[in-house]
Design an enzyme around this catalytic site. Structure first.
Site, short mmCIF file in Angstrom:
data_model
loop_
_atom_site.label_atom_id
_atom_site.label_comp_id
_atom_site.label_asym_id
_atom_site.label_seq_id
_atom_site.Cartn_x
_atom_site.Cartn_y
_atom_site.Cartn_z
CB CYS A 288 -0.98 -0.01 1.17
SG CYS A 288 -0.20 0.03 2.80
CG ASN B 237 4.45 -1.70 5.15
OD1 ASN B 237 5.57 -2.00 5.58
ND2 ASN B 237 3.48 -2.60 5.11
CB CYS C 24 -3.54 1.90 7.12
SG CYS C 24 -3.27 3.40 8.08
NE ARG C 25 -4.49 1.52 1.84
CZ ARG C 25 -4.33 2.25 0.75
NH1 ARG C 25 -5.23 2.15 -0.23
NH2 ARG C 25 -3.31 3.06 0.61
CB SER C 26 0.31 -3.48 2.87
OG SER C 26 1.13 -2.50 3.44
CG ASP D 129 -5.10 5.85 2.48
OD1 ASP D 129 -5.11 5.44 3.65
OD2 ASP D 129 -4.20 6.56 2.01
P1 4NP Z 1 -1.73 2.88 4.07
O1 4NP Z 1 -2.31 4.26 4.64
O2 4NP Z 1 -1.21 3.18 2.67
O3 4NP Z 1 -2.90 1.97 4.05
O4 4NP Z 1 -0.64 2.45 5.01
C1 4NP Z 1 -1.56 5.43 4.71
C2 4NP Z 1 -0.67 5.61 5.75
C3 4NP Z 1 0.05 6.80 5.85
C4 4NP Z 1 -0.12 7.77 4.90
C5 4NP Z 1 -1.01 7.58 3.86
C6 4NP Z 1 -1.71 6.41 3.76
N1 4NP Z 1 0.61 8.99 5.00
O5 4NP Z 1 0.35 9.90 4.21
O6 4NP Z 1 1.47 9.12 5.90
#
Ligand code: 4NP
Length: 145
Positions: A7, A10, A12-14, A117
């Protein structure tokens, strides 16, 4: 089968995808290698977002020991399948691909749908867990034989 879940952050989702499919792989008695990574570099070395960790815990999945890392070009050699959560992740991963063999490894976790997201919306974590769980189940079914 070696699968990398990807994702943006790394955190939240992955990490959820890694934890969920690892559990399903274990239950199915498969000998698969699973990891996760982010296309971005903001959270390298960090544990998953507490909202993901809590949602996973509520559903009986422990992701608390995972450590964030960034996707890199060697991952094309280390994995058979690179499963991305959304089309931006796919674009960013494909931008590092060296050839068609690399490109062929990259697929959306959900064939025709993105995993949204949840970073800026606390209410997304539960539906995101459900989406990822369903996607992982389909992946096991598709590749187990
Ligand atoms: P992820 O979510 O891609 O599912 O891990 C996010 C985590 C952090 C950020 C964006 C999306 N960020 O902008 O820091």
């Amino acid at each position: 089968m070696k699968i990398l879940m990807v994702c943006l952050g790394n955190i939240c989702r992955s990490p959820l995808a890694e934890g969920i499919i690892k559990q399903q792989v274990k239950e199915a008695g498969l000998d698969w290698e699973i990891d996760s990574a982010g296309t971005g570099n903001w959270h390298i070395g960090e544990a998953p977002d507490q909202r993901s960790t809590l949602e996973a815990k509520t559903r009986g999945v422990d992701i608390s020991q995972q450590v964030c890392r960034q996707f890199n070009v060697q991952d094309f050699d280390g994995f058979d399948l690179i499963l991305v959560m959304d089309k931006n992740n796919r674009r960013d991963v494909l931008s590092l691909a060296r050839n068609q063999h690399d490109r062929d490894k990259v697929k959306l976790l959900l064939n025709d749908q993105e995993v949204p997201d949840p970073y800026f919306n606390d209410h997304y974590f539960s539906p995101v867990f459900d989406l990822i769980e369903g996607g992982c189940k389909d992946i096991i079914k598709k590749y187990k034989d």
